[in-house]
Write an enzyme that holds these catalytic residues in place. Structure first.
Site, mmCIF file in Angstrom:
data_model
loop_
_atom_site.group_PDB
_atom_site.id
_atom_site.type_symbol
_atom_site.label_atom_id
_atom_site.label_comp_id
_atom_site.label_asym_id
_atom_site.label_seq_id
_atom_site.Cartn_x
_atom_site.Cartn_y
_atom_site.Cartn_z
ATOM 1 N N CYS A 78 -4.260 6.600 4.392
ATOM 2 C CA CYS A 78 -3.761 7.249 5.610
ATOM 3 C C CYS A 78 -3.339 6.169 6.608
ATOM 4 C CB CYS A 78 -4.778 8.153 6.319
ATOM 5 S SG CYS A 78 -5.429 9.452 5.278
ATOM 6 N N ARG A 104 0.723 3.953 3.038
ATOM 7 C CA ARG A 104 -0.716 4.208 3.035
ATOM 8 C C ARG A 104 -1.060 5.633 2.623
ATOM 9 N NH1 ARG A 104 -3.383 0.233 5.916
ATOM 10 N NH2 ARG A 104 -5.220 1.557 6.047
ATOM 11 N N TRP A 153 -3.141 10.619 3.076
ATOM 12 C CA TRP A 153 -3.456 10.577 1.649
ATOM 13 C C TRP A 153 -4.738 11.396 1.529
ATOM 14 C CZ3 TRP A 153 -7.359 9.078 -1.694
ATOM 15 C CH2 TRP A 153 -6.977 8.897 -3.036
ATOM 16 N N ASN A 196 -8.397 8.062 9.701
ATOM 17 C CA ASN A 196 -8.216 7.417 8.406
ATOM 18 C C ASN A 196 -9.600 7.095 7.870
ATOM 19 O OD1 ASN A 196 -7.517 5.736 6.258
ATOM 20 N ND2 ASN A 196 -7.154 3.964 7.557
ATOM 21 N N GLY A 197 -9.949 7.605 6.686
ATOM 22 C CA GLY A 197 -11.267 7.305 6.114
ATOM 23 C C GLY A 197 -11.962 8.567 5.635
ATOM 24 N N GLU A 243 -0.631 -6.059 -16.906
ATOM 25 C CA GLU A 243 0.124 -5.787 -15.676
ATOM 26 C C GLU A 243 1.390 -4.976 -15.986
ATOM 27 O OE1 GLU A 243 -0.280 -5.723 -12.694
ATOM 28 O OE2 GLU A 243 1.592 -6.073 -11.649
ATOM 29 N N LYS A 268 2.150 -1.320 -14.357
ATOM 30 C CA LYS A 268 3.369 -1.052 -13.585
ATOM 31 C C LYS A 268 4.089 0.175 -14.154
ATOM 32 C CE LYS A 268 3.446 -3.909 -10.317
ATOM 33 N NZ LYS A 268 2.013 -3.649 -10.273
ATOM 34 N N GLU A 302 2.135 3.405 -13.335
ATOM 35 C CA GLU A 302 2.113 3.827 -11.927
ATOM 36 C C GLU A 302 3.486 4.248 -11.416
ATOM 37 O OE1 GLU A 302 1.584 -0.407 -9.661
ATOM 38 O OE2 GLU A 302 0.879 1.284 -8.501
ATOM 39 N N HIS A 344 -7.239 -3.940 -34.750
ATOM 40 C CA HIS A 344 -8.494 -3.230 -34.478
ATOM 41 C C HIS A 344 -8.260 -1.867 -33.860
ATOM 42 C CE1 HIS A 344 -10.558 -6.882 -35.607
ATOM 43 N NE2 HIS A 344 -9.684 -7.529 -34.856
ATOM 44 N N LYS A 363 -0.947 2.470 -1.028
ATOM 45 C CA LYS A 363 -0.949 1.010 -1.146
ATOM 46 C C LYS A 363 -2.325 0.421 -0.886
ATOM 47 C CE LYS A 363 1.344 -2.995 -1.124
ATOM 48 N NZ LYS A 363 1.740 -3.365 -2.490
HETATM 49 O O1 M6R Z 1 -4.713 -4.638 -1.906
HETATM 50 P P1 M6R Z 1 -5.347 -4.946 -3.236
HETATM 51 O O2 M6R Z 1 -4.751 -6.132 -3.886
HETATM 52 O O3 M6R Z 1 -6.841 -5.052 -3.132
HETATM 53 O O4 M6R Z 1 -5.030 -3.677 -4.124
HETATM 54 C C1 M6R Z 1 -5.566 -3.557 -5.409
HETATM 55 C C2 M6R Z 1 -4.896 -2.440 -6.180
HETATM 56 O O5 M6R Z 1 -5.078 -1.213 -5.523
HETATM 57 C C3 M6R Z 1 -3.404 -2.673 -6.352
HETATM 58 O O6 M6R Z 1 -3.136 -3.904 -6.937
HETATM 59 C C4 M6R Z 1 -2.777 -1.564 -7.231
HETATM 60 O O7 M6R Z 1 -3.271 -1.653 -8.524
HETATM 61 C C5 M6R Z 1 -1.266 -1.673 -7.179
HETATM 62 N N1 M6R Z 1 -0.694 -0.424 -6.767
HETATM 63 C C6 M6R Z 1 -0.658 -2.059 -8.479
HETATM 64 O O8 M6R Z 1 0.725 -2.189 -8.395
#
Ligand code: M6R
Length: 632
Positions: free
Chosen positions: A2, A27, A78, A102-103, A505, A509, A512, A528, A627
């Site tokens: 948020c 956010r 969010w 927020n929280g 990674e 990507k 997500e 395996h 984010k």
């Molecule tokens: O702000 P941070 O680096 O702590 O965030 C960690 C993850 O939430 C963040 O890397 C998330 O996996 C990304 N959306 C990946 O692209």
């Protein structure tokens, strides 16, 4: 999660708040709303407008709205408690008190029952509304919103950053926090409060970072900060150096694509403070021991006084790297670097696992936490746990003065500039660069790295920004290939050694952004299990540079090919073996094994970006994500 904004000033509050929310939409983006002071039947009232969906929906609703007041608050959500809907969108207004939150209020059930027993009616399913109820009861006794906040404070358990207004004090706004971030912007005759400096920089670059248990009372253009018991605090104003253009798309269709293209600069900026070019050597600054190590921001927190020293670093026996998501994968690459260069055992953990598994942290351990936002709840909790256990802690963050940055003993920075796309890109490669430097520094301190190897690895690192520029040319390849690639049943990313984290990674990507099934695997694990997945509908992306594992990875590739898999391989230079066995071969410039992941990250990011785009997804704001993950 948020994003919250509050404004008092002579500009149109509606516009300032909506602009601020645009910058905070990363956010959370399932609903949004604002409340701005207006005259309703001759009385001052905070008029609330809310909409389900992205900010665009709210902006549409606001087109015809005019407000007469100088003050307002806004929120982009969010969802935690209560589904995404207009009814659950913020701001929440009860008895003249209006707020954004927020929280999470953890004792919300208990408060709700108590309020219900007193006859309160609820207008939403949120925990946030309950705070508005509590404040509206209290403000009747105190006659002052700030005093009411101090009274309600002990009732709130959980994480919160809240901005509240009350129609009976229409020039007052009270912001308070415990957990999620809150920053005060002090402009020329105007004040902004927001979750992040990105929402402030177009108004002012002069900010005050609020710590937990602090409250700011804004009255007109003046403000006063106290602790949660009402004791006045004097806090420094910090001038931030991010410019407003950094948070624009600069002609790119998406922030993510812009940020992918900014990566060569991001890596150069990450290295700059730590390289002595004249002597071709590494000297980490900013750990907390050298004259230039602390900037104004870190002076804000007196807890940052047990500075790490090179001496302490030299004597550590073990390193734990803790992070989430993409930052965790960067940490995994860090393990390969640190163990091979500095010969210290490294464990890498997902923060949410580490914090609950009662980790054994022996004396002389260093806990290295990585977080772009510096606010990830699990990583922050893991850092606190490590400090309680007596470990030295070091953070690698992008956002300066974030909670993790402030609380760790020592600090390194990604220096990537604002990262707005929800998918982390430039922060990842910057972290890889910082981890390279950290491994080299540690190797030197522990006499594991001679001058020749130091120069060789440093040269390789210094050469990466130029090499990355060349790799960015694959943008057009993926733009064209995306229409074909999106049709695969799934994508299996594989690699060995330090390239294995890139496989993980790449899969993250794709999941997500494209919402496609993807797996990241260590290539040696194929037999395996994952080999059974392979047929002609499965695409395999093999990260296979010319390093010590090359031959073995090539054999894994042959095995995948023999089972009918379609293959994209990513290798070094003009490699005919890889070309022969692959449907597409992507050639990367020749580099040291230490920096290969920095180059390899680019094609896997571009693949996910273009496939998601071809599928018509919102690349900067993928569904269900935010984010900054400030809740567990
Ligand atoms: O702000 P941070 O680096 O702590 O965030 C960690 C993850 O939430 C963040 O890397 C998330 O996996 C990304 N959306 C990946 O692209």
């Amino acid at each position: 999660m948020c994003g919250i904004v509050g404004y008092w000033g002579s500009k149109d509050p509606k516009q300032v708040i909506v602009d601020g929310l645009k910058r905070l939409e990363y956010r959370g983006y399932d609903s949004a709303g604002i409340a701005v002071l207006d005259q309703v039947q001759g009385q001052p009232k905070f008029r609330v407008v809310r909409a389900q969906g992205k900010l665009m929906e709210l902006s549409r609703k606001l087109e015809q709205e005019k407000f007469s007041g100088q003050i307002g608050i806004g929120h982009t959500r969010w969802a935690t408690h209560g589904v995404p809907s207009e009814r659950n969108a913020h701001p929440h207004s009860i008895g003249g008190v209006t707020l954004v939150h927020n929280g999470i209020i953890e004792n919300y059930q208990e408060i709700r029952q108590e309020l219900a027993a007193q006859g309160s009616q609820f207008l939403s399913d949120t925990d946030s509304e309950l705070v508005a109820h509590l404040l509206s009861h209290e403000v009747k006794q105190t006659g002052d919103l700030h005093a009411a906040v101090l009274k309600v404070w002990p009732r709130l358990i959980g994480a919160y950053a809240i901005v509240a207004v009350w129609e009976q004090q229409p020039d007052v706004m009270v912001a308070f926090k415990n957990g999620p971030p809150l920053v005060l912007g002090v402009g020329d005759g105007e004040i902004v409060v927001a979750s992040d400096v990105q929402a402030i920089i177009s108004t002012t670059k002069r900010v005050v970072y609020l710590n937990d248990n602090e409250v700011v009372k804004v009255k007109g253009a003046n403000y006063e900060i106290t602790d949660h018991q009402g004791r006045k605090l004097k806090k420094d104003i910090v001038t931030i150096d991010w410019s407003a253009d950094l948070v624009e798309k600069a002609g790119f269709n998406h922030f993510m694509l812009k940020e992918i293209h900014e990566q060569p600069r991001a890596v150069a900026n990450a290295m700059a403070p730590h390289v002595d070019l004249e002597n071709q050597s590494v000297r980490l600054t900013g750990l907390g021991f050298s004259a230039q190590s602390f900037d104004e921001i870190s002076k804000l927190d007196s807890k940052v006084d047990q500075a790490l020293s090179f001496e302490k670093l030299k004597n550590i026996d073990r390193i734990f790297i803790i992070a989430c998501g993409t930052s965790h994968y960067a940490g995994l690459a860090g393990k390969y670097l640190i163990e091979q260069i500095a010969r210290i055992p490294v464990e890498v953990d997902i923060a949410s696992e580490f914090r609950y598994r009662e980790p054994f942290i022996p004396p002389r351990s260093l806990v290295l936490v990585i977080s772009q936002s510096g606010e990830t709840a699990d990583t922050l909790a893991a850092l606190r746990l490590a400090k309680q256990a007596g470990a030295l802690t070091l953070s690698i963050c992008n956002v300066r003065a974030s909670s993790i940055d402030r609380e760790a003993h020592g600090h390194l920075y990604m220096n990537s500039g604002p990262e707005i796309g929800v998918a982390s890109t430039k922060a990842f490669v910057s972290t890889l660069a910082v981890l390279n430097l950290f491994a080299l520094q540690l190797g030197k301190l522990r006499s594991q790295l001679d001058r020749d190897r130091e120069r060789r690895f440093l040269d390789a690192l210094l050469g990466t920004p130029a090499q990355m520029e060349a790799v960015l040319a694959y943008d057009s390849f993926f733009a064209e290939a995306a229409a074909t690639l999106k049709a695969y049943r799934g994508i299996l990313f594989m690699g060995r050694g330090i390239n294995y984290p890139i496989a993980l990674e790449g899969a993250l990507k794709l999941k997500e952004l494209a919402y496609m099934h993807a797996e990241g695997y260590a290539a040696g694990e194929m037999k395996h299990g994952p080999l059974a997945l392979i047929d002609e509908r499965m695409l395999i992306v093999m990260v296979c540079p010319s390093d010590k594992n090359y031959e073995k990875t090539l054999s894994n590739l042959e095995e995948a090919k023999a089972r009918g898999g379609k293959i994209i391989s990513i290798g070094t230079g003009d490699n005919s073996q890889l070309k022969n066995v692959s449907d597409h071969y992507l050639s990367l410039p020749k580099a040291e094994w230490t920096v290969n992941p920095i180059l390899e990250a680019i094609p896997v990011q571009l693949l996910a970006y273009h496939v998601a785009n071809a599928l018509g997804h919102d690349v900067d704001q993928p569904r269900n994500l935010a984010k900054s993950v400030t809740v567990e």
